[in-house]
Design a protein around this motif. Structure first.
Motif, short mmCIF file in Angstrom:
data_model
loop_
_atom_site.label_atom_id
_atom_site.label_comp_id
_atom_site.label_asym_id
_atom_site.label_seq_id
_atom_site.Cartn_x
_atom_site.Cartn_y
_atom_site.Cartn_z
N TYR A 1 0.86 11.95 0.51
CA TYR A 1 0.26 12.99 1.33
C TYR A 1 0.81 14.35 0.94
CZ TYR A 1 -1.89 9.69 4.60
OH TYR A 1 -2.68 8.69 5.17
N LEU B 1 8.49 11.96 9.60
CA LEU B 1 7.27 11.55 10.29
C LEU B 1 7.43 10.15 10.86
CD1 LEU B 1 4.36 12.72 7.98
CD2 LEU B 1 4.39 12.99 10.44
N ASP C 1 -3.65 7.25 -3.47
CA ASP C 1 -2.96 6.05 -2.98
C ASP C 1 -3.08 4.95 -4.02
OD1 ASP C 1 -5.57 5.14 -0.53
OD2 ASP C 1 -5.62 5.28 -2.71
N SER D 1 -4.98 -4.76 7.34
CA SER D 1 -4.86 -3.32 7.56
C SER D 1 -3.47 -2.86 7.17
CB SER D 1 -5.11 -2.98 9.02
OG SER D 1 -4.01 -3.32 9.83
N ASN D 2 -3.38 -1.60 6.80
CA ASN D 2 -2.11 -0.99 6.45
C ASN D 2 -1.86 0.21 7.34
OD1 ASN D 2 -3.08 -2.21 3.58
ND2 ASN D 2 -0.84 -2.18 3.73
N TYR D 3 -1.94 0.00 8.66
CA TYR D 3 -1.86 1.15 9.53
C TYR D 3 -0.45 1.68 9.69
CZ TYR D 3 0.15 -1.68 13.30
OH TYR D 3 0.96 -2.47 14.06
N LYS D 4 0.56 0.80 9.56
CA LYS D 4 1.92 1.22 9.85
C LYS D 4 2.57 1.79 8.60
CE LYS D 4 5.53 -0.06 13.02
NZ LYS D 4 5.86 -1.01 14.09
N PHE E 1 7.20 6.70 6.11
CA PHE E 1 7.18 7.88 5.25
C PHE E 1 8.56 8.19 4.68
CE2 PHE E 1 3.00 9.80 5.72
CZ PHE E 1 2.50 9.18 6.85
N PHE F 1 1.58 15.07 15.68
CA PHE F 1 0.31 14.96 14.98
C PHE F 1 -0.50 13.81 15.54
CE2 PHE F 1 0.70 18.02 11.66
CZ PHE F 1 2.03 18.07 11.31
N ASP G 1 -0.11 -0.95 19.04
CA ASP G 1 1.30 -0.94 18.68
C ASP G 1 1.93 0.33 19.26
OD1 ASP G 1 3.14 -1.27 15.51
OD2 ASP G 1 3.82 -0.87 17.55
N TYR H 1 0.87 -1.19 0.00
CA TYR H 1 0.00 0.00 0.00
C TYR H 1 0.89 1.23 0.00
CZ TYR H 1 -3.36 3.48 1.71
OH TYR H 1 -4.14 4.60 1.85
N LEU I 1 -4.12 13.12 2.69
CA LEU I 1 -4.02 12.11 1.63
C LEU I 1 -4.53 12.66 0.32
CD1 LEU I 1 -3.46 9.05 0.99
CD2 LEU I 1 -5.91 8.71 1.33
N ARG J 1 -2.46 0.48 -4.57
CA ARG J 1 -2.14 -0.83 -4.00
C ARG J 1 -1.30 -1.61 -4.99
NH1 ARG J 1 -4.03 -2.01 0.69
NH2 ARG J 1 -5.62 -0.66 1.61
N SER K 1 5.36 0.45 19.65
CA SER K 1 6.79 0.22 19.42
C SER K 1 7.54 1.49 19.03
CB SER K 1 6.99 -0.85 18.34
OG SER K 1 6.38 -0.45 17.13
N LEU L 1 -8.35 1.79 8.83
CA LEU L 1 -6.97 1.34 9.03
C LEU L 1 -6.12 1.54 7.78
CD1 LEU L 1 -7.42 -1.89 11.16
CD2 LEU L 1 -6.75 0.38 11.92
N ASN L 2 -6.63 2.24 6.80
CA ASN L 2 -5.85 2.58 5.62
C ASN L 2 -5.70 4.09 5.55
OD1 ASN L 2 -5.38 -0.11 4.69
ND2 ASN L 2 -7.51 -0.17 4.08
N GLU L 3 -6.68 4.79 4.99
CA GLU L 3 -6.58 6.24 4.90
C GLU L 3 -6.58 6.86 6.29
OE1 GLU L 3 -9.57 8.08 2.57
OE2 GLU L 3 -8.80 10.11 2.89
N GLN L 4 -5.59 7.70 6.56
CA GLN L 4 -5.47 8.37 7.84
C GLN L 4 -5.70 9.86 7.66
OE1 GLN L 4 -1.87 7.20 9.91
NE2 GLN L 4 -2.06 5.08 9.21
N LEU M 1 5.66 7.14 13.42
CA LEU M 1 4.51 6.67 14.19
C LEU M 1 4.96 6.36 15.61
CD1 LEU M 1 1.55 5.68 14.34
CD2 LEU M 1 2.40 3.42 13.66
N TYR N 1 -0.39 3.47 18.13
CA TYR N 1 -1.63 3.26 17.38
C TYR N 1 -2.66 2.61 18.30
CZ TYR N 1 -4.49 -0.06 14.65
OH TYR N 1 -5.50 -0.84 14.18
N PHE O 1 -3.94 7.49 15.85
CA PHE O 1 -2.49 7.41 15.73
C PHE O 1 -1.87 8.70 16.28
CE2 PHE O 1 -2.86 4.01 12.55
CZ PHE O 1 -4.12 4.25 12.04
N TYR P 1 1.80 10.73 15.87
CA TYR P 1 3.04 10.82 15.12
C TYR P 1 3.89 11.97 15.66
CZ TYR P 1 1.18 7.95 11.25
OH TYR P 1 0.66 6.93 10.48
#
Lengths: 115, 112
Positions: free
Chosen positions: A36, B43, A49, A99-102, A105, B91, B56, A32, A46, A51, B58, B98-101, B45, B48, B33, B35
């Motif tokens: 931004y 940036l 994006d 999910s693609n939370y992490k 950047f 931030f 998470d 993903y 955003l 995939r 970490s 869980l995709n677009e933030q 993280l 979360y 989240f 940041y």
């Protein structure tokens, strides 16, 4: 972990010209890739994006291309306007559990569009 | 739609003081989240949350940093004691998928 390199760090173009920003990633498991836009004094927003099952995606003047083999992806802005001036960040993410939370950047590209 | 709300927008404090940053996510978003943004590291993280539970952490740099989410509409990031190297823009972002933030405007922290 994932590492994302972004080039160039600064880019200056004339209004109406095209702008291209390139990113490379290190982990082939990344699937993903969001881009931004951050304006001065604001948080990143955003703009597009993509995939890993898609090679290209367009939204009006903005397009993103992905080359999985080479592990790089690019942002293309056509017919640039002064309001496109901002810092642009690419990111990559390895999907876990759907999910693609992490997001990892890139360091950002300062785009200046000169009138 | 008010977007993600963060307060304060700017904070200047002295080394050793406690700092608390606040965030109100977009209503209906179940992921949150925190940041940190610096020139050197970009940036990053920090932590979360999903459905108010830390999933998470970490990225939290050390024990001086802590984050809580007591309910779906509020989260805090606390630094105690603060140090000059903590100076950064922090931030908060929220997401429904869980995709677009969606990012807030940030808090610029300066520790003297």
């Amino acid at each position: 972990g994932e590492n994302v390199e972004q080039h160039p760090s600064t880019l200056s173009v004339q209004e109406g010209d095209s702008a291209v920003i390139k990113c490379t990633y290190s982990d082939s498991a990344s699937n993903y890739f969001p881009w931004y836009k951050q304006e001065l004094g604001k948080g990143p927003q955003l703009i597009i994006d993509i995939r890993s099952n898609v090679g290209e995606k367009k939204d009006q003047r903005i397009a993103v291309t992905l080359n999985k083999t080479a592990k790089h992806f690019s942002l293309h802005i056509t017919e640039t306007q002064p309001e496109d001036s901002a810092v642009y960040f690419c990111a990559a993410s390895i999907g876990e559990g759907g999910s693609n939370y992490k997001l990892t950047f890139g360091k950002g590209t300062l785009l200046t569009v000169n009138p | 739609d008010a977007g993600v709300i963060q307060s304060p927008r700017h904070e200047v404090t002295e080394m050793g003081q406690e700092v608390t940053l606040r965030c109100k996510p977009i209503s209906g978003h179940n992921s949150l989240f925190w940041y940190r943004q610096t020139m050197m590291r970009g940036l990053e993280l920090l932590i979360y949350f999903n459905n108010n539970v830390p999933i998470d952490d970490s990225g939290m740099p050390e024990d001086r940093f802590s984050a809580k989410m007591p309910n779906a509409s509020f989260s805090t990031l606390k630094i105690q004691p603060s140090e000059p190297r903590d100076s950064a823009v922090y931030f908060c972002a929220s997401s429904p998928t869980l995709n677009e933030q969606f990012f807030g405007p940030g808090t610029r922290l300066t520790v003297l």
